[in-house]
Motif scaffolding. Sequence first.
Motif, PDB file in Angstrom:
ATOM      1  N   UNK A  76       0.834  -1.205   0.000  1.00  0.00           N
ATOM      2  CA  UNK A  76       0.000   0.000   0.000  1.00  0.00           C
ATOM      3  C   UNK A  76       0.869   1.256   0.000  1.00  0.00           C
ATOM      4  N   UNK A  77       1.898   1.264   0.824  1.00  0.00           N
ATOM      5  CA  UNK A  77       2.774   2.436   0.904  1.00  0.00           C
ATOM      6  C   UNK A  77       3.535   2.666  -0.402  1.00  0.00           C
ATOM      7  N   UNK A  78       3.832   1.574  -1.116  1.00  0.00           N
ATOM      8  CA  UNK A  78       4.518   1.703  -2.404  1.00  0.00           C
ATOM      9  C   UNK A  78       3.560   2.055  -3.536  1.00  0.00           C
ATOM     10  N   UNK A  79       2.259   1.971  -3.280  1.00  0.00           N
ATOM     11  CA  UNK A  79       1.283   2.236  -4.324  1.00  0.00           C
ATOM     12  C   UNK A  79       1.128   1.096  -5.307  1.00  0.00           C
ATOM     13  N   UNK A  80       1.385  -0.137  -4.847  1.00  0.00           N
ATOM     14  CA  UNK A  80       1.304  -1.318  -5.710  1.00  0.00           C
ATOM     15  C   UNK A  80      -0.041  -2.001  -5.498  1.00  0.00           C
ATOM     16  N   UNK A  81      -0.854  -2.146  -6.553  1.00  0.00           N
ATOM     17  CA  UNK A  81      -2.131  -2.844  -6.397  1.00  0.00           C
ATOM     18  C   UNK A  81      -1.917  -4.342  -6.202  1.00  0.00           C
ATOM     19  N   UNK A  82      -2.868  -4.993  -5.519  1.00  0.00           N
ATOM     20  CA  UNK A  82      -2.729  -6.423  -5.252  1.00  0.00           C
ATOM     21  C   UNK A  82      -4.088  -7.047  -5.022  1.00  0.00           C
ATOM     22  N   UNK A  83      -4.105  -8.381  -5.063  1.00  0.00           N
ATOM     23  CA  UNK A  83      -5.288  -9.157  -4.731  1.00  0.00           C
ATOM     24  C   UNK A  83      -5.010  -9.946  -3.462  1.00  0.00           C
ATOM     25  N   UNK A  84      -6.026 -10.009  -2.590  1.00  0.00           N
ATOM     26  CA  UNK A  84      -5.917 -10.731  -1.318  1.00  0.00           C
ATOM     27  C   UNK A  84      -7.329 -10.959  -0.795  1.00  0.00           C
ATOM     28  N   UNK A  94       0.830  -6.450  -8.554  1.00  0.00           N
ATOM     29  CA  UNK A  94       1.019  -6.181  -9.979  1.00  0.00           C
ATOM     30  C   UNK A  94       1.757  -4.859 -10.165  1.00  0.00           C
ATOM     31  N   UNK A  95       2.821  -4.901 -10.962  1.00  0.00           N
ATOM     32  CA  UNK A  95       3.587  -3.693 -11.267  1.00  0.00           C
ATOM     33  C   UNK A  95       3.756  -3.614 -12.780  1.00  0.00           C
ATOM     34  N   UNK A  96       3.489  -2.440 -13.349  1.00  0.00           N
ATOM     35  CA  UNK A  96       3.705  -2.269 -14.776  1.00  0.00           C
ATOM     36  C   UNK A  96       2.468  -1.788 -15.490  1.00  0.00           C
ATOM     37  N   UNK A  97       2.344  -2.210 -16.749  1.00  0.00           N
ATOM     38  CA  UNK A  97       1.275  -1.699 -17.601  1.00  0.00           C
ATOM     39  C   UNK A  97      -0.081  -2.302 -17.290  1.00  0.00           C
ATOM     40  N   UNK A  98      -0.095  -3.446 -16.635  1.00  0.00           N
ATOM     41  CA  UNK A  98      -1.344  -4.160 -16.418  1.00  0.00           C
ATOM     42  C   UNK A  98      -1.729  -5.068 -17.561  1.00  0.00           C
ATOM     43  N   UNK A 147       9.874  -2.677  -4.600  1.00  0.00           N
ATOM     44  CA  UNK A 147      10.199  -1.247  -4.488  1.00  0.00           C
ATOM     45  C   UNK A 147      11.051  -0.800  -5.675  1.00  0.00           C
ATOM     46  N   UNK A 148      12.030  -1.603  -6.045  1.00  0.00           N
ATOM     47  CA  UNK A 148      12.886  -1.261  -7.189  1.00  0.00           C
ATOM     48  C   UNK A 148      12.073  -1.192  -8.476  1.00  0.00           C
ATOM     49  N   UNK A 149      11.211  -2.166  -8.682  1.00  0.00           N
ATOM     50  CA  UNK A 149      10.422  -2.221  -9.908  1.00  0.00           C
ATOM     51  C   UNK A 149       9.371  -1.115  -9.954  1.00  0.00           C
ATOM     52  N   UNK A 150       8.783  -0.796  -8.813  1.00  0.00           N
ATOM     53  CA  UNK A 150       7.774   0.266  -8.782  1.00  0.00           C
ATOM     54  C   UNK A 150       8.383   1.601  -9.192  1.00  0.00           C
ATOM     55  N   UNK A 151       9.641   1.813  -8.835  1.00  0.00           N
ATOM     56  CA  UNK A 151      10.320   3.047  -9.236  1.00  0.00           C
ATOM     57  C   UNK A 151      10.561   3.093 -10.739  1.00  0.00           C
TER      58      UNK A 151
END
Length: 440
Positions: A76-84, A94-98, A147-151
Amino acid sequence: MDFFKWVSSILLLLSMLSISSSNPTGPPQIGFDFLTSAKKPEIVEKMVDWRRRLHENPELGFEEFETSKLIRKELDEMGIPYKHPIAVTGIVGFIGSGGPPFVAIRADMDALPMQEGVEWEHKSKIPGKMHACGHDAHVAMLLGAAKLLQEQRENLQGTVVLLFQPAEEGGGGAQKMIEAGVLENVKAIFGLHVSTDVAAGMVASRPGPVMAGSGFFEAVISGKGGHAAIPQHTIDPILAASNVIVSLQHLVSREADPLDSQVVTVAKFQGGGAFNVIPDSVTIGGTFRAFSKESFLQLKQRIEEVIIGQAAVQRCSATVNFNAKERPFFPVTMNNEDLHRHFRNVAGDLLGPHNIREIPPLMGAEDFAFYTDVIPGCYFFLGMKNESHGPLESAHSPYFTINEDVLPYGAALHASLAMRYLLESHPSPQSIEGKAHDEL
């Protein structure tokens, strides 16, 4: 193709490949940049903190509720969407274009039912539970990679799927994740495990089978109990079980091809409670392992036949249970040739080609095999051994420890493997330009 969409595609691909114009080596720079970022004090401190918090609060398979909560908070803090939740406690980020292509990187989350024997500031706070296999470090490194990939998310033409998986330690968590659909549209998957046998700064793997398929069996051999002084009035299940165990060893020594490695081990023998009483029944149990599906299924069939047949020779009956529901059979962990080559290229550029070891297949089992049984995958070991720090105890020891110096390497490798896979999965701008020109 719409002209403006074509131009946009070209510009996006050029932005992905812009690193090549500033550095002649192109993609190798990706790993260098990720490792440089992963070694920044603020990221190292985060990974160490994540790992230690997880280590203090270990949770067993399908019980990783607090572990899951920590991961979701960080995503959540990184702004990365997820399913749970996925498979009870699992998370898929999920990180990237979707959109496609999709590539997955995975970390297991569960601990072991063991009492920690290491006295240190961040010792397990939960009696009888311990991260004795490095899964706390695996989660920390995958969060670091996230974190690296989100950047770099704007440069990802495709999607990286983050799999935080429960219940690797015998619970078949990977199988449950697959049943929940986490591999939908995913074309490749990468996973790692820390190793106390490989030097820090090195990685180890191999193409083809890297870890064995495995299963468990349990058998109850029933006879007729009685006084040990008059055995002729009994049907001795202990004698029958002893003959069964000896015969089971012949399955490998006399029925298997010597070049086709297999193992049958009886590790459980329970029966009787007195020195002078022959019991009514005996329970034995063990494990069997092989490097091909054919050999594995042949072993399974012969184990049942031998147990029932040898028990009958001694006038006993036997029932055999493979406990497949409680302990699912693990397939062979199979490294795809092309993905292993990709791994060697990425790891060689990041660590240097001399820091890649090729290892023989290992008889241990890993539920990452469920993924490689469905899609192409590559599994490798991340070295932790540092002679100057003293010896490290092997996994599943109450004295197991993590060399936290390797956390940046695991995070950078995860991120580099995923990003370069997406980069190399796309056609070159030239090929797109030619196709678009034809359509125009």
